[in-house]
Design a protein around this motif. Structure first.
Motif, PDB file in Angstrom:
ATOM      1  N   GLU A 235      35.176  48.258  38.501  1.00  0.00           N
ATOM      2  CA  GLU A 235      34.484  46.976  38.384  1.00  0.00           C
ATOM      3  C   GLU A 235      35.230  45.926  39.210  1.00  0.00           C
ATOM      4  OE1 GLU A 235      33.172  46.541  33.894  1.00  0.00           O
ATOM      5  OE2 GLU A 235      35.155  47.484  34.080  1.00  0.00           O
ATOM      6  N   LEU A 236      34.486  45.140  39.968  1.00  0.00           N
ATOM      7  CA  LEU A 236      35.053  44.015  40.705  1.00  0.00           C
ATOM      8  C   LEU A 236      34.794  42.759  39.882  1.00  0.00           C
ATOM      9  CD1 LEU A 236      33.902  45.014  44.283  1.00  0.00           C
ATOM     10  CD2 LEU A 236      36.195  45.176  43.312  1.00  0.00           C
ATOM     11  N   LEU A 237      35.854  41.963  39.649  1.00  0.00           N
ATOM     12  CA  LEU A 237      35.774  40.843  38.724  1.00  0.00           C
ATOM     13  C   LEU A 237      36.099  39.504  39.381  1.00  0.00           C
ATOM     14  CD1 LEU A 237      37.891  42.466  35.856  1.00  0.00           C
ATOM     15  CD2 LEU A 237      35.417  42.599  36.149  1.00  0.00           C
ATOM     16  N   ARG A 238      35.396  38.477  38.948  1.00  0.00           N
ATOM     17  CA  ARG A 238      35.715  37.085  39.284  1.00  0.00           C
ATOM     18  C   ARG A 238      35.995  36.395  37.956  1.00  0.00           C
ATOM     19  NH1 ARG A 238      31.298  35.025  42.003  1.00  0.00           N
ATOM     20  NH2 ARG A 238      32.353  34.986  44.002  1.00  0.00           N
ATOM     21  N   ASN A 239      37.216  35.927  37.783  1.00  0.00           N
ATOM     22  CA  ASN A 239      37.612  35.244  36.550  1.00  0.00           C
ATOM     23  C   ASN A 239      37.297  36.086  35.310  1.00  0.00           C
ATOM     24  OD1 ASN A 239      38.429  33.067  38.153  1.00  0.00           O
ATOM     25  ND2 ASN A 239      36.371  32.217  38.121  1.00  0.00           N
ATOM     26  N   GLY A 240      37.507  37.399  35.423  1.00  0.00           N
ATOM     27  CA  GLY A 240      37.325  38.309  34.302  1.00  0.00           C
ATOM     28  C   GLY A 240      35.911  38.787  34.051  1.00  0.00           C
ATOM     29  N   ILE A 241      34.950  38.334  34.855  1.00  0.00           N
ATOM     30  CA  ILE A 241      33.547  38.717  34.694  1.00  0.00           C
ATOM     31  C   ILE A 241      33.125  39.554  35.902  1.00  0.00           C
ATOM     32  CG2 ILE A 241      31.177  37.852  34.483  1.00  0.00           C
ATOM     33  CD1 ILE A 241      32.445  35.294  33.258  1.00  0.00           C
TER      34      ILE A 241
ATOM     35  N   VAL B  64      32.083  44.045  47.522  1.00  0.00           N
ATOM     36  CA  VAL B  64      31.089  43.008  47.270  1.00  0.00           C
ATOM     37  C   VAL B  64      31.415  41.792  48.141  1.00  0.00           C
ATOM     38  CG1 VAL B  64      32.316  41.904  45.334  1.00  0.00           C
ATOM     39  CG2 VAL B  64      29.814  41.818  45.427  1.00  0.00           C
ATOM     40  N   THR B  65      30.372  41.104  48.584  1.00  0.00           N
ATOM     41  CA  THR B  65      30.558  39.862  49.322  1.00  0.00           C
ATOM     42  C   THR B  65      30.952  38.778  48.323  1.00  0.00           C
ATOM     43  OG1 THR B  65      28.913  40.518  50.954  1.00  0.00           O
ATOM     44  CG2 THR B  65      29.429  38.171  50.817  1.00  0.00           C
ATOM     45  N   PHE B  66      31.946  37.968  48.691  1.00  0.00           N
ATOM     46  CA  PHE B  66      32.394  36.896  47.814  1.00  0.00           C
ATOM     47  C   PHE B  66      32.916  35.734  48.633  1.00  0.00           C
ATOM     48  CE2 PHE B  66      36.331  38.566  49.048  1.00  0.00           C
ATOM     49  CZ  PHE B  66      37.416  37.930  48.464  1.00  0.00           C
TER      50      PHE B  66
ATOM     51  N   ASP C 185      39.457  30.293  41.476  1.00  0.00           N
ATOM     52  CA  ASP C 185      39.010  31.640  41.116  1.00  0.00           C
ATOM     53  C   ASP C 185      40.146  32.661  41.190  1.00  0.00           C
ATOM     54  OD1 ASP C 185      36.352  30.949  40.666  1.00  0.00           O
ATOM     55  OD2 ASP C 185      35.779  31.298  42.750  1.00  0.00           O
ATOM     56  N   HIS C 186      40.011  33.682  40.337  1.00  0.00           N
ATOM     57  CA  HIS C 186      40.919  34.827  40.356  1.00  0.00           C
ATOM     58  C   HIS C 186      40.054  36.081  40.470  1.00  0.00           C
ATOM     59  CE1 HIS C 186      44.306  32.321  39.179  1.00  0.00           C
ATOM     60  NE2 HIS C 186      43.483  31.742  38.320  1.00  0.00           N
ATOM     61  N   PHE C 187      40.406  36.968  41.401  1.00  0.00           N
ATOM     62  CA  PHE C 187      39.625  38.175  41.642  1.00  0.00           C
ATOM     63  C   PHE C 187      40.468  39.402  41.352  1.00  0.00           C
ATOM     64  CE2 PHE C 187      37.695  34.873  44.141  1.00  0.00           C
ATOM     65  CZ  PHE C 187      36.343  35.064  43.920  1.00  0.00           C
ATOM     66  N   ALA C 188      39.794  40.451  40.842  1.00  0.00           N
ATOM     67  CA  ALA C 188      40.519  41.667  40.477  1.00  0.00           C
ATOM     68  C   ALA C 188      39.580  42.864  40.502  1.00  0.00           C
ATOM     69  CB  ALA C 188      41.134  41.512  39.092  1.00  0.00           C
ATOM     70  N   CYS C 189      40.188  44.027  40.419  1.00  0.00           N
ATOM     71  CA  CYS C 189      39.482  45.294  40.299  1.00  0.00           C
ATOM     72  C   CYS C 189      39.959  45.931  38.994  1.00  0.00           C
ATOM     73  CB  CYS C 189      39.811  46.177  41.493  1.00  0.00           C
ATOM     74  SG  CYS C 189      39.060  47.815  41.418  1.00  0.00           S
ATOM     75  N   ARG C 190      39.006  46.275  38.130  1.00  0.00           N
ATOM     76  CA  ARG C 190      39.345  46.938  36.868  1.00  0.00           C
ATOM     77  C   ARG C 190      38.914  48.397  36.971  1.00  0.00           C
ATOM     78  NH1 ARG C 190      37.412  43.678  32.089  1.00  0.00           N
ATOM     79  NH2 ARG C 190      35.366  44.255  32.872  1.00  0.00           N
TER      80      ARG C 190
ATOM     81  N   LYS D 278      42.832  49.531  33.636  1.00  0.00           N
ATOM     82  CA  LYS D 278      43.945  48.875  34.320  1.00  0.00           C
ATOM     83  C   LYS D 278      43.375  47.841  35.280  1.00  0.00           C
ATOM     84  CE  LYS D 278      47.256  52.609  33.931  1.00  0.00           C
ATOM     85  NZ  LYS D 278      48.152  53.518  34.624  1.00  0.00           N
ATOM     86  N   LEU D 279      44.062  46.705  35.341  1.00  0.00           N
ATOM     87  CA  LEU D 279      43.611  45.595  36.168  1.00  0.00           C
ATOM     88  C   LEU D 279      44.503  45.480  37.395  1.00  0.00           C
ATOM     89  CD1 LEU D 279      41.389  43.425  35.873  1.00  0.00           C
ATOM     90  CD2 LEU D 279      43.142  41.917  34.968  1.00  0.00           C
ATOM     91  N   TYR D 280      43.877  45.365  38.574  1.00  0.00           N
ATOM     92  CA  TYR D 280      44.587  45.228  39.839  1.00  0.00           C
ATOM     93  C   TYR D 280      44.121  43.921  40.474  1.00  0.00           C
ATOM     94  CZ  TYR D 280      45.470  50.118  38.925  1.00  0.00           C
ATOM     95  OH  TYR D 280      45.860  51.296  38.324  1.00  0.00           O
ATOM     96  N   ILE D 281      45.053  43.006  40.679  1.00  0.00           N
ATOM     97  CA  ILE D 281      44.755  41.651  41.139  1.00  0.00           C
ATOM     98  C   ILE D 281      44.680  41.584  42.662  1.00  0.00           C
ATOM     99  CG2 ILE D 281      45.515  39.234  41.045  1.00  0.00           C
ATOM    100  CD1 ILE D 281      44.809  40.441  38.299  1.00  0.00           C
ATOM    101  N   TRP D 282      43.685  40.853  43.167  1.00  0.00           N
ATOM    102  CA  TRP D 282      43.597  40.597  44.620  1.00  0.00           C
ATOM    103  C   TRP D 282      44.528  39.455  44.950  1.00  0.00           C
ATOM    104  CZ3 TRP D 282      40.941  36.197  47.019  1.00  0.00           C
ATOM    105  CH2 TRP D 282      40.929  36.280  48.421  1.00  0.00           C
TER     106      TRP D 282
END
Length: 119
Positions: A59-65, A89-91, A97-102, A111-115
Motif C-alpha cells: 500500500e502506498l500511503l499519504r499521511n497514513g491513508i 502512483v502519481t503524487f 505531507d508524509h509518504f510511505a509504503c506499507r 511494516k512501514l517504509y518511509i519515503w
C-alpha cells in the motif's frame, strides 16, 4: 530417451521448486521517479523483492491513508522462487505531507517504509 528424461526432470523441478523454497522476508525500496520537490508532480514507487511465498500486500500511503489509483506490476519471480513487485502512483508532495509504503507479507505485522524526499 534423453528428451523424456529431460522433460521428466523439468516437470519434477516445476512441481518441487516452490515447495523447497524457504520463506524469505521482502526487501523494500521506496523512492520517487524524480528528485523530491514540493508542489511538483512526481511518481512514488515502492519496489518489493526477494520474498517467498508470494502472499503479499503493498500500500502506498499519504499521511497514513492509502493513495487511490495506484498501479502494480504483475507478480514476477526470480531465481530460487523469490518474487518481486512494484507499485507506483502519481503524487504531488507538499511540505506537511508524509509518504510511505506499507508492506504486509503472509498476514504478518505490516511494516512501514518511509519515503525520504531528500529535499
Amino acid at each position: 530417451m534423453n528428451k523424456f528424461v529431460f522433460a521428466a526432470l523439468v516437470g519434477l523441478f516445476c512441481l518441487l521448486g516452490p515447495s523447497v523454497a524457504k520463506e524469505s522476508s521482502p526487501k523494500v525500496q521506496v523512492y520517487s521517479r524524480l528528485p523530491g520537490e514540493f508542489g511538483k508532480s512526481n511518481t512514488l514507487i515502492c519496489h518489493v523483492s526477494g520474498f517467498h511465498p508470494p502472499e503479499i500486500k503493498i500500500e502506498l500511503l499519504r499521511n497514513g491513508i492509502e493513495i487511490p489509483n495506484s498501479d502494480q506490476t504483475d507478480l514476477a519471480f526470480e531465481e530460487n522462487w523469490h518474487y518481486h513487485l512494484t507499485k507506483s502512483v502519481t503524487f504531488t508532495p507538499q511540505k506537511e505531507d508524509h509518504f510511505a509504503c506499507r508492506v504486509t507479507h503472509m498476514n504478518k505485522e505490516p511494516k512501514l517504509y518511509i519515503w525520504d524526499p531528500d529535499m
